[in-house]
Design a protein around this motif. Structure first.
Motif, PDB file in Angstrom:
ATOM      1  N   LYS A 207       0.906  -1.192   0.050  1.00 28.31           N
ATOM      2  CA  LYS A 207       0.022   0.099  -0.012  1.00 28.31           C
ATOM      3  C   LYS A 207       0.808   1.236  -0.061  1.00 28.31           C
ATOM      4  O   LYS A 207       0.220   2.435  -0.358  1.00 28.31           O
ATOM      5  CB  LYS A 207      -0.741   0.085   1.324  1.00 28.31           C
ATOM      6  N   GLY A 208       2.125   1.330   0.133  1.00 25.14           N
ATOM      7  CA  GLY A 208       3.171   2.181   0.257  1.00 25.14           C
ATOM      8  C   GLY A 208       2.963   3.414   1.315  1.00 25.14           C
ATOM      9  O   GLY A 208       3.207   4.607   1.359  1.00 25.14           O
ATOM     10  N   LEU A 209       2.397   3.005   2.554  1.00 30.93           N
ATOM     11  CA  LEU A 209       1.890   3.755   3.423  1.00 30.93           C
ATOM     12  C   LEU A 209       3.370   4.475   4.172  1.00 30.93           C
ATOM     13  O   LEU A 209       3.377   5.563   4.738  1.00 30.93           O
ATOM     14  CB  LEU A 209       1.177   3.099   4.614  1.00 30.93           C
ATOM     15  N   ASP A 210       4.542   3.848   4.171  1.00 32.97           N
ATOM     16  CA  ASP A 210       5.706   4.398   4.361  1.00 32.97           C
ATOM     17  C   ASP A 210       6.018   5.578   3.649  1.00 32.97           C
ATOM     18  O   ASP A 210       6.449   6.647   4.243  1.00 32.97           O
ATOM     19  CB  ASP A 210       6.900   3.338   4.571  1.00 32.97           C
ATOM     20  N   LEU A 211       5.606   5.687   2.567  1.00 33.11           N
ATOM     21  CA  LEU A 211       5.625   7.012   1.790  1.00 33.11           C
ATOM     22  C   LEU A 211       5.028   8.100   2.378  1.00 33.11           C
ATOM     23  O   LEU A 211       5.352   9.286   2.676  1.00 33.11           O
ATOM     24  CB  LEU A 211       5.152   7.024   0.282  1.00 33.11           C
ATOM     25  N   ALA A 212       4.026   7.936   2.859  1.00 35.55           N
ATOM     26  CA  ALA A 212       3.183   8.903   3.755  1.00 35.55           C
ATOM     27  C   ALA A 212       3.653   9.378   4.974  1.00 35.55           C
ATOM     28  O   ALA A 212       3.844  10.614   5.228  1.00 35.55           O
ATOM     29  CB  ALA A 212       1.699   8.606   3.896  1.00 35.55           C
ATOM     30  N   LEU A 213       4.476   8.363   5.795  1.00 33.82           N
ATOM     31  CA  LEU A 213       4.996   9.020   6.884  1.00 33.82           C
ATOM     32  C   LEU A 213       6.265   9.705   6.645  1.00 33.82           C
ATOM     33  O   LEU A 213       6.603  10.597   7.345  1.00 33.82           O
ATOM     34  CB  LEU A 213       5.298   7.449   7.469  1.00 33.82           C
ATOM     35  N   ARG A 214       6.943   9.062   5.720  1.00 34.51           N
ATOM     36  CA  ARG A 214       8.162  10.003   5.428  1.00 34.51           C
ATOM     37  C   ARG A 214       7.863  11.547   4.766  1.00 34.51           C
ATOM     38  O   ARG A 214       8.478  12.261   4.912  1.00 34.51           O
ATOM     39  CB  ARG A 214       8.987   9.132   4.352  1.00 34.51           C
ATOM     40  N   ALA A 215       6.629  11.389   4.066  1.00 35.35           N
ATOM     41  CA  ALA A 215       6.264  12.750   3.663  1.00 35.35           C
ATOM     42  C   ALA A 215       5.550  13.764   4.895  1.00 35.35           C
ATOM     43  O   ALA A 215       6.043  15.056   4.693  1.00 35.35           O
ATOM     44  CB  ALA A 215       4.897  12.739   2.664  1.00 35.35           C
ATOM     45  N   ARG A 245       8.281   5.397  14.207  1.00 36.47           N
ATOM     46  CA  ARG A 245       9.393   5.479  15.612  1.00 36.47           C
ATOM     47  C   ARG A 245      10.822   6.127  15.091  1.00 36.47           C
ATOM     48  O   ARG A 245      11.122   7.036  15.578  1.00 36.47           O
ATOM     49  CB  ARG A 245       9.499   4.396  16.410  1.00 36.47           C
ATOM     50  N   ARG A 246      11.022   5.447  13.871  1.00 38.65           N
ATOM     51  CA  ARG A 246      12.456   5.750  13.564  1.00 38.65           C
ATOM     52  C   ARG A 246      12.532   7.442  12.927  1.00 38.65           C
ATOM     53  O   ARG A 246      13.533   8.010  13.064  1.00 38.65           O
ATOM     54  CB  ARG A 246      13.080   4.969  12.422  1.00 38.65           C
ATOM     55  N   LEU A 247      11.284   7.699  12.382  1.00 36.18           N
ATOM     56  CA  LEU A 247      11.006   9.178  11.927  1.00 36.18           C
ATOM     57  C   LEU A 247      10.631   9.969  12.934  1.00 36.18           C
ATOM     58  O   LEU A 247      10.568  11.152  12.900  1.00 36.18           O
ATOM     59  CB  LEU A 247       9.975   9.026  10.965  1.00 36.18           C
ATOM     60  N   ASP A 248      10.699   9.418  14.195  1.00 33.12           N
ATOM     61  CA  ASP A 248      10.523  10.426  15.387  1.00 33.12           C
ATOM     62  C   ASP A 248       8.988  11.158  15.238  1.00 33.12           C
ATOM     63  O   ASP A 248       8.851  12.316  15.279  1.00 33.12           O
ATOM     64  CB  ASP A 248      11.595  11.594  15.595  1.00 33.12           C
ATOM     65  N   LEU A 249       8.182  10.297  14.880  1.00 34.57           N
ATOM     66  CA  LEU A 249       6.626  10.757  14.688  1.00 34.57           C
ATOM     67  C   LEU A 249       5.500  10.494  15.597  1.00 34.57           C
ATOM     68  O   LEU A 249       4.554  10.381  15.320  1.00 34.57           O
ATOM     69  CB  LEU A 249       6.175  10.194  13.117  1.00 34.57           C
ATOM     70  N   ALA A 250       6.194  10.065  16.560  1.00 31.16           N
ATOM     71  CA  ALA A 250       5.190   9.460  17.832  1.00 31.16           C
ATOM     72  C   ALA A 250       3.988  10.441  18.208  1.00 31.16           C
ATOM     73  O   ALA A 250       2.976   9.931  18.396  1.00 31.16           O
ATOM     74  CB  ALA A 250       5.906   8.946  18.945  1.00 31.16           C
TER      75      ALA A 250
END
Length: 400
Positions: A207-215, A245-250
């Motif tokens: 689904k590519g949701l990691d792209l949304a998190l990185r955005a 968690r790695r992107l510090d988005l908690a």
């Protein structure tokens, strides 16, 4: 067809709407064929079983017959059909083809057959996680042109139609009936006070949701703090939580899990945009559900999803970005924090949704199935000429 003009339909689908793993294809199944059943047509669903579900039951006018389980349904369905359904006078056998074919013409005998095609994985199957299942899916999909040859077929989007034709399916037999959406009064609740995006759907690797998190993280680097609600369940949740968690988005990303219909409506109304960054879909129903609540969508420029967002000047219902382009995705999210842009696209989105009500979609399916039911009965499927599988056919394609 009965003397009263009522159809007798058998619909074969891997899952039914009560299955806990039901998704968009099953929503479509229930919304369309439930309406046909309420109009007086006889509809029987043959689907896989699930622990705790009855082998047969009546549900919302639909007769459901269950066989085997998710991964054994293809093996058990023919036997269940022969024991319980073979003597019934169905006017049309409809195979609801969602990724993996069931080859219904081979085991339902000399009947009129038709197909509804949602989505074929192609190479994206290998992004789904299990390489064995991916390989099997890829191989089975290669049989689709031969399976569909000479049978009427509905594709749920222009992208799915194009995929079928590229694989060698004769466009003369392909109609397009887009998916629909349930309409409710246009009045809506307030947006969330802080810029908040929403993803609603299955949590799966492809689904590519990691792209949304990185955005979301990229927008923060540019000085814009966004929040994101991820609503849905699936096998990829733990990996996505680790990415967040790695992107510090908690403090910016909330995994809501499965949500009720009331909560889904609240999220759709409160979100500033809906995001769907998948590389390939059959349609993208949640984009239309967001549009129905006047919420614009940001989607990948990928098959299926691009069909659910309008980008013509003055009619924009959202933003289409190149798949995998995190910078473009972040820019689209930031652009929709502008109230004027967001509300203008939201109004257009609502108008687009109103043109795709499930009642209108059911009308189109009813007309299509009446036509199929009156077509000559084929005793044997013709052989597929090799040229049909390799040449390009440019005859007119019907879009309902």
């Amino acid at each position: 067809m009965t003397g009263t003009g009522r159809l007798r339909l058998l619909v074969v689908n891997w899952l039914d709407g009560k299955n806990p793993r039901a998704g968009g294809a099953e929503v479509h199944l229930h919304e369309v064929f439930g309406r046909l059943a309420r109009r007086g047509h006889g509809v029987t669903i043959l689907a896989s079983g699930w622990p705790g579900l009855a082998d047969s039951e009546e549900w919302d006018g639909l007769r459901i017959v269950r066989s085997g389980r998710r991964y054994t349904f293809g093996l058990t369905a023919p036997g269940t059909y022969r024991r319980h359904l073979a003597n019934e006078p169905f006017d049309v056998v409809v195979e609801d083809l969602n990724k993996v074919p069931m080859f219904t013409p081979a085991w339902t005998g000399p009947r009129r057959h038709a197909f509804i095609v949602h989505h074929l994985f192609g190479a994206t199957a290998f992004a789904a996680g299990n390489p064995v299942l991916a390989g099997a899916t890829w191989l089975l999909e290669r049989t689709v042109p031969r399976l569909l040859h000479g049978h009427p077929c509905v594709a749920v989007s222009p992208s799915t139609r194009d995929d079928l034709i590229a694989r060698g399916v004769d466009p003369e037999y392909v109609d397009v009936i887009p998916n629909g959406v349930t309409l409710s009064p246009a009045q809506r609740g307030d947006r969330f006070p802080t810029p908040t995006g929403l993803y609603l759907g299955r949590l799966a690797p492809y689904k590519g949701l990691d792209l949304a998190l990185r955005a979301v993280a990229r927008a923060r680097e540019q000085g814009v703090r966004l929040e994101l609600v991820v609503a849905g369940k699936g096998e990829d949740r733990s990996r996505l939580e680790e990415v967040a968690r790695r992107l510090d988005l908690a403090s910016q990303v909330r995994f809501a899990g499965h949500v009720s219909e009331d909560e889904k409506r609240r999220l759709m109304e409160g979100a500033w945009f809906h995001v769907y960054p998948s590389p390939k879909e059959g349609w993208g129903l949640s984009n239309l559900e967001a549009a129905e609540r006047s919420t614009p969508a940001i989607v990948s420029d990928s098959p299926g999803l691009r069909d659910t967002v309008q980008v013509e000047p003055g009619r924009e219902t959202g933003v289409i970005v190149p798949h995998g382009d995190v910078d473009a995705l972040a820019r689209a999210m930031v652009d929709l924090t502008d109230p004027g842009t967001r509300e203008r696209m939201g109004r257009n989105a609502r108008a687009f949704a109103e043109s795709l009500s499930w009642d209108r979609v059911a009308d189109q399916y009813e007309a299509w199935l009446v036509t199929v039911s009156s077509s000559p009965l084929r005793r044997k499927a013709p052989a597929v000429p090799s040229s049909d599988l390799t040449s390009s056919n440019t005859r007119k394609i019907r879009i309902r």
